[in-house]
Scaffold this motif. Structure first.
Motif, short mmCIF file in Angstrom:
data_model
loop_
_atom_site.label_atom_id
_atom_site.label_comp_id
_atom_site.label_asym_id
_atom_site.label_seq_id
_atom_site.Cartn_x
_atom_site.Cartn_y
_atom_site.Cartn_z
N GLU A 91 0.83 -1.21 0.00
CA GLU A 91 0.00 0.00 0.00
C GLU A 91 0.87 1.26 0.00
O GLU A 91 0.64 2.19 -0.78
CB GLU A 91 -0.91 0.00 1.23
N GLU A 92 1.87 1.27 0.87
CA GLU A 92 2.74 2.45 0.96
C GLU A 92 3.59 2.63 -0.30
O GLU A 92 3.79 3.75 -0.76
CB GLU A 92 3.62 2.38 2.21
N ILE A 93 4.08 1.53 -0.87
CA ILE A 93 4.84 1.63 -2.13
C ILE A 93 3.91 2.11 -3.25
O ILE A 93 4.31 2.92 -4.09
CB ILE A 93 5.53 0.30 -2.47
N GLY A 94 2.67 1.65 -3.25
CA GLY A 94 1.69 2.13 -4.24
C GLY A 94 1.47 3.63 -4.13
O GLY A 94 1.43 4.34 -5.15
N ASN A 95 1.35 4.13 -2.89
CA ASN A 95 1.20 5.58 -2.69
C ASN A 95 2.44 6.32 -3.16
O ASN A 95 2.36 7.40 -3.76
CB ASN A 95 0.94 5.90 -1.21
N HIS A 96 3.60 5.73 -2.89
CA HIS A 96 4.86 6.33 -3.32
C HIS A 96 4.91 6.42 -4.85
O HIS A 96 5.28 7.46 -5.41
CB HIS A 96 6.02 5.50 -2.76
N LEU A 97 4.53 5.34 -5.52
CA LEU A 97 4.49 5.35 -6.98
C LEU A 97 3.50 6.39 -7.50
O LEU A 97 3.75 7.06 -8.50
CB LEU A 97 4.11 3.97 -7.51
N PHE A 98 2.37 6.53 -6.81
CA PHE A 98 1.36 7.52 -7.19
C PHE A 98 1.98 8.92 -7.25
O PHE A 98 1.82 9.63 -8.24
CB PHE A 98 0.20 7.48 -6.20
N TYR A 99 2.70 9.29 -6.20
CA TYR A 99 3.27 10.64 -6.18
C TYR A 99 4.47 10.77 -7.11
O TYR A 99 4.68 11.84 -7.69
CB TYR A 99 3.61 11.05 -4.74
N LEU A 100 5.22 9.70 -7.31
CA LEU A 100 6.31 9.73 -8.28
C LEU A 100 5.75 9.98 -9.68
O LEU A 100 6.26 10.82 -10.43
CB LEU A 100 7.11 8.43 -8.25
#
Length: 131
Positions: A91-100
């Motif tokens: 979930e956190e990596i997905g959020n990170h990818l979202f902002y990247l």
């Protein structure tokens, strides 16, 4: 990830990213998301205990060639993620990818092109790419 998935993800981020459209907001949210990824991983050790970190100096024989080096490098991670921790980290990596990807969109950069260029560079430089 296929070009189509990259395109769809990038398009969806552009569609959904409304409040934090400013590059300044994107950079701060990206930094915050990085901290959350780190925290989720740390909590696997300190809160759940499904994994342990046993870090020490890498034990590399002096006569090992650079091509053999990977066989002697340790991740320092012992154990396996439980389902709960894996879900939280994803979930956190997905959020990170979202902002990247949001940053890429703000700068009019295509994620698929960036990935292709990085693959070409890795293929060209091989193991010396990140050395």
């Amino acid at each position: 990830m296929s070009d189509y998935r990259c395109y769809e993800f990038q398009k969806k981020v552009d569609e959904l990213l409304i409040r934090h459209k400013s590059i300044l907001d994107l950079l701060s949210k990206y930094q915050e998301s990085c901290s959350k990824v780190n925290r989720a991983i740390i909590k696997t050790v300190t809160n759940c205990g499904c994994v342990k970190i046993e870090a020490q100096k890498q034990q590399i024989p002096s006569d090992v060639s650079f091509n053999e080096l990977n066989n002697f490098m340790d991740t320092h991670i012992k154990g396996d993620l439980c389902e709960t921790c894996r879900d939280k980290i994803e979930e956190e990596i997905g959020n990170h990818l979202f902002y990247l990807v949001g940053i890429c969109n703000g700068l009019n950069m295509d994620v698929s092109d960036i990935i292709k260029k990085q693959i070409m560079q890795m293929e060209t430089l091989g193991k010396f790419n990140l050395y």
